[in-house]
Motif scaffolding. Sequence first.
Motif, mmCIF file in Angstrom:
data_model
loop_
_atom_site.group_PDB
_atom_site.id
_atom_site.type_symbol
_atom_site.label_atom_id
_atom_site.label_comp_id
_atom_site.label_asym_id
_atom_site.label_seq_id
_atom_site.Cartn_x
_atom_site.Cartn_y
_atom_site.Cartn_z
ATOM 1 N N MET A 116 3.827 -7.751 8.861
ATOM 2 C CA MET A 116 3.209 -7.659 7.585
ATOM 3 C C MET A 116 4.100 -6.750 6.529
ATOM 4 O O MET A 116 4.679 -5.747 6.930
ATOM 5 C CB MET A 116 1.680 -7.164 7.711
ATOM 6 N N SER A 117 4.167 -7.052 5.292
ATOM 7 C CA SER A 117 4.571 -6.610 4.305
ATOM 8 C C SER A 117 4.013 -6.769 2.960
ATOM 9 O O SER A 117 3.157 -7.842 2.733
ATOM 10 C CB SER A 117 6.159 -6.938 4.038
ATOM 11 N N VAL A 118 3.905 -5.873 2.084
ATOM 12 C CA VAL A 118 3.034 -6.153 0.855
ATOM 13 C C VAL A 118 3.883 -5.930 -0.497
ATOM 14 O O VAL A 118 4.661 -4.889 -0.587
ATOM 15 C CB VAL A 118 1.966 -4.795 0.841
ATOM 16 N N LYS A 157 -0.125 -8.886 -2.932
ATOM 17 C CA LYS A 157 -0.024 -10.116 -2.108
ATOM 18 C C LYS A 157 0.491 -9.497 -0.739
ATOM 19 O O LYS A 157 1.436 -8.709 -0.742
ATOM 20 C CB LYS A 157 0.931 -11.050 -2.539
ATOM 21 N N VAL A 158 -0.078 -9.854 0.575
ATOM 22 C CA VAL A 158 0.272 -9.468 1.761
ATOM 23 C C VAL A 158 1.277 -10.834 2.327
ATOM 24 O O VAL A 158 0.541 -11.732 2.301
ATOM 25 C CB VAL A 158 -1.027 -8.987 2.723
ATOM 26 N N TYR A 163 3.137 -12.163 5.782
ATOM 27 C CA TYR A 163 3.187 -11.891 7.143
ATOM 28 C C TYR A 163 3.573 -13.239 7.822
ATOM 29 O O TYR A 163 3.572 -14.442 7.362
ATOM 30 C CB TYR A 163 1.702 -11.567 7.747
ATOM 31 N N ASP A 220 -0.860 -0.854 1.200
ATOM 32 C CA ASP A 220 -0.645 -1.425 0.090
ATOM 33 C C ASP A 220 -0.555 0.107 -1.078
ATOM 34 O O ASP A 220 -0.171 1.107 -0.515
ATOM 35 C CB ASP A 220 -1.800 -2.283 -0.506
ATOM 36 N N LEU A 262 -3.864 -1.770 6.183
ATOM 37 C CA LEU A 262 -4.032 -3.350 6.572
ATOM 38 C C LEU A 262 -3.633 -3.380 7.921
ATOM 39 O O LEU A 262 -2.623 -2.864 8.352
ATOM 40 C CB LEU A 262 -3.071 -4.302 5.769
ATOM 41 N N LYS A 313 -8.959 -4.657 6.637
ATOM 42 C CA LYS A 313 -8.584 -3.790 5.397
ATOM 43 C C LYS A 313 -9.318 -2.496 5.649
ATOM 44 O O LYS A 313 -10.734 -2.554 5.496
ATOM 45 C CB LYS A 313 -8.859 -4.276 4.256
#
Length: 298
Positions: free
Chosen positions: A62-64, A70-71, A73, A269, A275, A284
Amino acid sequence: MRNIIILLLALATKVLSTPVMTRQDLFKQAHREQFCTNLINFNHFYYSMDEPKNITGIPADMSVHWKTGKVFYTLISDEMKMSLQVLHPSGEVETIKVAGLGQSTTVDNLNDIVYLATDNGIYKYKDDGSIELYTALGEDVMYITVSSDGATMYIATWPQNRVHKITNDGQKQETFSAIPNGHGLTIDPRNNIFFAATKTSYILKNGHNVPIKIKGLPSERMSGVFVSRSDEIFAMDENSNLYSIDAENASAKHLGNFNVSGVNTFALDSADNVLIGVKNAILKFVAYEKNPCSDYPK
């Protein structure tokens, strides 16, 4: 008789002044009780789990994008097929269409650029959902990360799965042969490189040649390392234990636990909400700086 009338008037006044407890009030009271009972306090925050986002498969890497929320993945299906996904703040999930196989993502939050690692190079993801080829054309890129200033990119290519430092036009500047694979590839503001091998977290300090196992983290149970917006470095294991990492001393400190098992990936985030990706869901945990239940009777 007069005393009886006074008593009846007093009782009537008390009844009229007492608020009527409606079904909605009872629901709110029960909800608040559950909310406050389940509140988790550590790392200078109070955490409460929000409504989970159900998905089909296992989220990974995952990256934000801190500006938009926006997430991004990688979704691994039950058939072990991978696809790149974006979870919008609205709760809508969108599949990112790429030429070839989408394998992982990373976000340059300083310059608001989202990069996609595919088996045909690295692409940029645009706000309208379209993509454009960026660099490393023809390379099978498994993992990717960028420095905090957005100036340097690191990729892990297949089948060697070695980590390379590359220029914007795809030229390899340096190869980090000491890193056995690029899983969980992360870089901090001092250009220390973090990665995982057999679910064990290591750090390759900037200017060093030998990676070091991070002290204080469990072996064979780590889900990854994440650098927050405030440049703090965190790690989480598969049992949702959260750790802070001291890169200088290659050590970690246990902060607390979210009472979640089967963690495969995690991220923070821009508001330090946590997350957590598990099979079939993204959880979350909303972070509060002050106790939202300070007035709640225990």
